[in-house]
Each structure stands twice: as structure tokens, then as C-alpha cells.
Scaffold this motif. Structure first.
Motif, short mmCIF file in Angstrom:
data_model
loop_
_atom_site.label_atom_id
_atom_site.label_comp_id
_atom_site.label_asym_id
_atom_site.label_seq_id
_atom_site.Cartn_x
_atom_site.Cartn_y
_atom_site.Cartn_z
N GLN A 31 -7.09 2.00 -4.27
CA GLN A 31 -5.85 2.58 -4.72
C GLN A 31 -5.50 1.76 -6.05
O GLN A 31 -4.99 2.79 -7.09
CB GLN A 31 -4.46 2.38 -3.82
CG GLN A 31 -4.89 3.14 -2.53
CD GLN A 31 -3.62 2.75 -1.55
OE1 GLN A 31 -3.00 1.59 -1.57
NE2 GLN A 31 -3.67 3.62 -0.36
N LEU A 51 0.75 6.91 -6.68
CA LEU A 51 -0.63 7.87 -6.61
C LEU A 51 -0.06 9.21 -6.35
O LEU A 51 -0.83 10.27 -7.18
CB LEU A 51 -1.62 7.44 -5.56
CG LEU A 51 -2.32 6.14 -5.85
CD1 LEU A 51 -3.14 5.50 -4.48
CD2 LEU A 51 -3.50 6.48 -6.80
N LYS A 52 1.09 9.54 -5.45
CA LYS A 52 1.21 11.13 -5.49
C LYS A 52 2.06 11.23 -6.49
O LYS A 52 1.84 12.63 -7.12
CB LYS A 52 2.30 10.92 -4.12
CG LYS A 52 1.71 10.93 -2.71
CD LYS A 52 2.66 10.73 -1.70
CE LYS A 52 1.86 10.63 -0.17
NZ LYS A 52 3.09 10.51 0.74
N VAL A 55 -4.57 9.49 -2.09
CA VAL A 55 -3.80 8.35 -1.66
C VAL A 55 -4.61 7.67 -0.71
O VAL A 55 -4.12 6.38 -0.24
CB VAL A 55 -2.23 8.69 -1.17
CG1 VAL A 55 -1.54 9.38 -2.11
CG2 VAL A 55 -2.65 9.57 0.10
N SER A 56 -5.65 8.09 -0.43
CA SER A 56 -6.42 7.40 0.73
C SER A 56 -7.37 6.17 0.24
O SER A 56 -7.47 5.87 -0.89
CB SER A 56 -7.42 8.37 1.30
OG SER A 56 -8.34 8.87 0.44
N SER A 77 1.08 -1.20 0.03
CA SER A 77 -0.03 0.00 0.01
C SER A 77 0.84 1.24 0.07
O SER A 77 0.72 2.17 -0.67
CB SER A 77 -0.79 0.11 1.27
OG SER A 77 -1.63 1.08 1.02
N GLU A 78 2.01 1.19 0.70
CA GLU A 78 3.06 2.51 0.75
C GLU A 78 3.44 2.75 -0.63
O GLU A 78 3.80 3.84 -1.05
CB GLU A 78 4.06 2.24 1.77
CG GLU A 78 3.61 2.30 3.16
CD GLU A 78 2.95 3.66 3.52
OE1 GLU A 78 3.33 4.55 3.38
OE2 GLU A 78 1.90 3.49 4.09
N LYS A 137 -6.34 -0.70 -0.32
CA LYS A 137 -5.24 -1.23 -1.47
C LYS A 137 -6.10 -1.39 -2.74
O LYS A 137 -5.60 -0.93 -3.58
CB LYS A 137 -4.48 -2.32 -1.15
CG LYS A 137 -3.61 -2.85 -2.02
CD LYS A 137 -2.84 -4.00 -1.48
CE LYS A 137 -1.63 -4.31 -2.79
NZ LYS A 137 -1.00 -5.51 -2.14
N LYS A 150 0.83 4.18 -2.87
CA LYS A 150 0.76 5.63 -2.48
C LYS A 150 1.58 6.27 -2.89
O LYS A 150 1.47 7.61 -3.68
CB LYS A 150 0.75 5.74 -0.94
CG LYS A 150 -0.44 5.36 -0.06
CD LYS A 150 -0.56 5.47 1.28
CE LYS A 150 -1.52 5.08 2.11
NZ LYS A 150 -1.70 5.24 3.56
N THR A 151 2.87 5.91 -3.28
CA THR A 151 4.09 6.83 -3.91
C THR A 151 3.85 7.05 -5.32
O THR A 151 3.86 8.01 -5.75
CB THR A 151 5.32 5.95 -3.72
OG1 THR A 151 5.65 5.60 -2.31
CG2 THR A 151 6.50 6.63 -4.22
#
Length: 130
Positions: A51, A37-38, A44-45, A30-31, A48, A34-35
Motif C-alpha cells: 500500500q 488509497l481510495k 487498496v488490497s 493499514s486502514e 501495508k 486504505k482511506t
């Protein structure tokens, strides 16, 4: 063949289960998602699966999703060699993991989109002379 509790056993090694993934994004934490997505300027919320859904719907990121070993079932599938070639064309480093390469390309493409959207138009940039 080996002896086990309760008698003779056929085969002493367990077969290792392998996961099958529908998309390349599912292999990541998930981290890491998020990277990505950013980098694509996406929210990013969420879970999984949410996302991954956002990454699959985004034109900047969805071409990196298909990952079917030995098969090209998608028209917009991009191989690792093609990813490296795109990095070279964009004057980005073609080294590192696939994740690193994809992240560089997404950041570069997103920056290019932002620059093209914030360029002042000719009509607004002309000053009136009095």
C-alpha cells in the motif's frame, strides 16, 4: 541510582525507544492507508508495504511522503504550512490533523483530474444540422 534484584543498579529509568520512519505513510495504520488509497482511486488490497509503495508511486500522493525531522532531503517535500496553504487555495478547510488535510487535498486533486478527463471535447459536443 537504585537497588534492584541482585545488587546495585545504575539508572532506574528505561530509555524509551523511538521508531524512525522513511516516509510519513509508515506512521499510519493499514486502514488509514486504505482511506488515502481510495481517495487517490488506487487499489487498496495488499500488505501495508505494498500500500505504501502504491502511495509513493502515485503523483497525487508522493509529495506528502517525506518526513525527515530538521532536514529537507527531498526536492518535492511539502511542509505542514504549505499543506495548509494549498487547502486555503483550493477553498478547503485548513483545520485538523495532517492526515485530514492530506486526505482533503488528495480527494480534491483526484476529483479535479476526473473532471478534466471527462469533459467532452468541442468536436464531440457539436451537433450536426441536417
Amino acid at each position: 541510582m537504585a537497588w534492584g534484584f541482585g545488587g546495585f543498579r545504575h539508572g532506574s529509568k528505561k530509555k524509551k525507544k523511538t521508531k524512525s520512519y522513511d516516509s510519513w505513510f509508515e506512521r499510519h495504520s493499514s486502514e488509514q492507508l486504505k482511506t488515502l488509497l481510495k481517495a487517490a482511486s488506487l487499489p487498496v488490497s495488499g500488505t501495508k508495504s505494498k500500500q505504501i509503495e502504491r502511495l509513493l508511486q502515485c503523483p497525487l500522493t508522493n509529495i506528502y511522503a517525506p518526513e525527515i525531522r530538521g532536514m529537507n532531503m527531498f526536492n518535492n517535500y511539502i511542509t505542514l504550512e504549505q499543506i495548509k496553504a494549498r487547502c486555503r487555495e483550493a477553498k478547503l478547510s485548513p483545520g485538523g490533523s495532517k492526515f485530514d488535510l492530506v486526505l482533503r487535498l488528495i480527494e480534491n486533486d483526484n476529483d479535479a483530474n476526473i473532471r478534466s478527463n471527462t469533459t467532452p471535447s468541442k468536436s464531440n459536443s457539436k451537433k450536426r444540422s441536417a
